[in-house]
Design a protein around this motif. Structure first.
Motif, short mmCIF file in Angstrom:
data_model
loop_
_atom_site.label_atom_id
_atom_site.label_comp_id
_atom_site.label_asym_id
_atom_site.label_seq_id
_atom_site.Cartn_x
_atom_site.Cartn_y
_atom_site.Cartn_z
N THR A 7 0.84 -1.20 0.00
CA THR A 7 0.00 0.00 0.00
C THR A 7 0.87 1.24 0.00
OG1 THR A 7 -0.11 -0.06 2.42
CG2 THR A 7 -1.96 -1.06 1.19
N PRO A 8 0.42 2.33 -0.62
CA PRO A 8 -0.75 2.39 -1.49
C PRO A 8 -0.45 1.78 -2.84
CG PRO A 8 0.39 4.48 -1.52
CD PRO A 8 1.15 3.60 -0.55
N SER A 9 -1.45 1.66 -3.68
CA SER A 9 -1.19 1.15 -5.02
C SER A 9 -0.57 2.24 -5.89
CB SER A 9 -2.48 0.64 -5.65
OG SER A 9 -3.46 1.66 -5.66
N HIS A 10 -0.92 3.49 -5.60
CA HIS A 10 -0.36 4.61 -6.34
C HIS A 10 -0.12 5.77 -5.38
CE1 HIS A 10 -0.71 7.54 -10.04
NE2 HIS A 10 0.54 7.38 -9.61
N GLN A 11 1.08 6.29 -5.38
CA GLN A 11 1.45 7.41 -4.53
C GLN A 11 1.95 8.55 -5.41
OE1 GLN A 11 1.92 7.49 -0.73
NE2 GLN A 11 1.92 9.63 -1.33
N VAL A 12 1.33 9.70 -5.27
CA VAL A 12 1.77 10.88 -6.00
C VAL A 12 2.33 11.86 -4.99
CG1 VAL A 12 1.10 12.74 -7.56
CG2 VAL A 12 -0.04 10.52 -7.73
N THR A 13 3.49 12.40 -5.26
CA THR A 13 4.13 13.30 -4.31
C THR A 13 4.88 14.40 -5.03
OG1 THR A 13 5.53 13.37 -2.33
CG2 THR A 13 6.31 12.04 -4.17
N GLN A 14 5.14 15.47 -4.32
CA GLN A 14 5.93 16.56 -4.86
C GLN A 14 7.41 16.27 -4.64
OE1 GLN A 14 4.96 19.42 -6.42
NE2 GLN A 14 2.79 18.88 -6.36
N MET A 15 8.23 16.70 -5.57
CA MET A 15 9.67 16.56 -5.45
C MET A 15 10.14 17.16 -4.12
SD MET A 15 12.47 17.79 -8.25
CE MET A 15 11.93 19.48 -8.14
N GLY A 16 11.01 16.44 -3.45
CA GLY A 16 11.52 16.89 -2.17
C GLY A 16 10.76 16.39 -0.96
N GLN A 17 9.59 15.83 -1.19
CA GLN A 17 8.79 15.30 -0.09
C GLN A 17 9.25 13.89 0.27
OE1 GLN A 17 6.20 17.04 1.62
NE2 GLN A 17 7.30 18.66 0.52
N GLU A 18 8.93 13.53 1.48
CA GLU A 18 9.22 12.17 1.96
C GLU A 18 8.04 11.26 1.65
OE1 GLU A 18 10.82 11.38 6.11
OE2 GLU A 18 8.78 10.55 6.34
N VAL A 19 8.34 10.04 1.26
CA VAL A 19 7.29 9.05 1.07
C VAL A 19 7.66 7.77 1.81
CG1 VAL A 19 6.48 9.93 -1.15
CG2 VAL A 19 8.27 8.18 -1.09
N ILE A 20 6.64 7.08 2.24
CA ILE A 20 6.82 5.77 2.86
C ILE A 20 5.94 4.78 2.11
CG2 ILE A 20 6.56 4.38 4.94
CD1 ILE A 20 7.01 6.91 6.58
N LEU A 21 6.57 3.77 1.58
CA LEU A 21 5.86 2.71 0.89
C LEU A 21 5.78 1.51 1.83
CD1 LEU A 21 7.61 2.96 -2.60
CD2 LEU A 21 5.76 4.35 -1.65
N ARG A 22 4.61 0.94 1.90
CA ARG A 22 4.38 -0.12 2.87
C ARG A 22 4.15 -1.47 2.23
NH1 ARG A 22 2.61 4.52 5.40
NH2 ARG A 22 3.34 4.70 7.56
N CYS A 23 4.62 -2.47 2.91
CA CYS A 23 4.51 -3.84 2.44
C CYS A 23 4.20 -4.72 3.62
CB CYS A 23 5.84 -4.26 1.80
SG CYS A 23 6.02 -6.01 1.42
N VAL A 24 3.35 -5.71 3.40
CA VAL A 24 3.15 -6.75 4.40
C VAL A 24 3.59 -8.06 3.76
CG1 VAL A 24 1.54 -7.97 5.89
CG2 VAL A 24 1.24 -5.52 5.46
N PRO A 25 4.76 -8.55 4.14
CA PRO A 25 5.23 -9.82 3.56
C PRO A 25 4.40 -11.00 4.05
CG PRO A 25 7.01 -8.53 4.58
CD PRO A 25 5.73 -7.94 5.03
N ILE A 26 4.64 -12.13 3.46
CA ILE A 26 3.98 -13.36 3.91
C ILE A 26 4.50 -13.68 5.30
CG2 ILE A 26 3.72 -15.84 3.44
CD1 ILE A 26 3.84 -15.08 0.43
N SER A 27 3.61 -14.09 6.18
CA SER A 27 3.86 -14.05 7.61
C SER A 27 5.03 -14.91 8.08
CB SER A 27 2.60 -14.44 8.38
OG SER A 27 2.22 -15.76 8.05
N ASN A 28 5.31 -16.03 7.50
CA ASN A 28 6.39 -16.87 8.01
C ASN A 28 7.68 -16.69 7.21
OD1 ASN A 28 5.45 -18.10 5.69
ND2 ASN A 28 5.75 -20.17 6.45
N HIS A 29 7.72 -15.68 6.36
CA HIS A 29 8.91 -15.45 5.57
C HIS A 29 9.96 -14.71 6.39
CE1 HIS A 29 7.15 -16.12 1.28
NE2 HIS A 29 6.95 -17.13 2.10
#
Lengths: 115, 112
Positions: A7-29
């Motif tokens: 998440t998210p599927s699409h992130q739009v941001t302005q140059m210079g801004q911070e972004v955090i991309l999130r992932c939930v891996p498979i639980s026993n990995h």
């Protein structure tokens, strides 16, 4: 069937801004990865993560990038000050065990657009 | 750094024919190779892998061949189906290093 989610599927941001991309891996990995794919280009390795620390990183993964597994569930990629050239699809992947079953499972990706 | 590339960027085959997708790699230290399929708008999907101590491995309708002498990897898809249409990437890795390098991809189009 277990799957990697992002998440998210699409992130739009302005140059210079911070972004955090999130992932939930498979639980026993145990191994976690971030890749990016600029439109029309190949998938590029960014970083691998194991036992709560970075195990490998590429030259793309400079000081503007960081990864974290804050709660044993989420695996995040932070870009501190985004640049136009950071626009890409970012894929998270997870793997159960590197020495045995080496199949990486990829998430659907987050499209990052930097304006 | 490592370099993984593909000979053909596009490949069109008739439904039912066999497909062969080729890949060259440059790092002789790589000991693990993977083929991925990527459909439009989706992440890469693992197809088949092979370790450097093998030269052939078969899966369901797919076969991977590894020629370490010339650093060449191929993916053979038997009886290609429309659902096989996608971009196929090879990737190389050193298991001890846990770092994966992808090739540029070949777009496979299956003609019904």
């Amino acid at each position: 069937e277990p799957e990697v989610t992002q998440t998210p599927s699409h992130q739009v941001t302005q140059m210079g801004q911070e972004v955090i991309l999130r992932c939930v891996p498979i639980s026993n990995h145990l191994y976690f990865y971030w890749y990016r794919q600029i439109l029309g280009q190949k998938v590029e390795f960014l970083v691998s993560f194991y036992n709560n620390e970075i195990s490998e990183k590429s030259e793309i993964f400079d000081d503007q990038f960081s990864v974290e597994r804050p709660d044993g569930s989420n695996f995040t990629l932070k870009i501190r000050s985004t640049k136009l050239e950071d626009s890409a699809m970012y894929f998270c992947a997870s793997l159960f065990e590197a020495s045995g079953n080496n199949e990486q499972f990829f998430g659907p990706g987050t499209r990052l657009t930097v304006l | 750094g490592e370099s993984v590339g593909l000979h053909l960027p596009t490949l069109s085959v008739q439904e039912g024919d066999n497909s062969i997708i080729n890949c060259a790699y440059s790092n002789s230290a790589s000991d693990y190779f993977i083929w991925y399929k990527q459909e439009s708008g989706k992440g890469p999907q693992f197809i088949i892998d092979i370790r450097s101590n093998m030269d052939k491995r078969q899966g369901q309708r797919v076969t991977v061949l590894l020629n370490k002498t010339v650093k060449h990897l191929s993916l053979q898809i038997a009886a290609t189906q429309p659902g096989d249409s996608a971009v196929y990437f090879c990737a190389e890795a050193r298991l001890i290093g846990n770092q994966f390098y992808f090739g540029t991809g070949t777009s496979l189009t299956v003609i019904p």
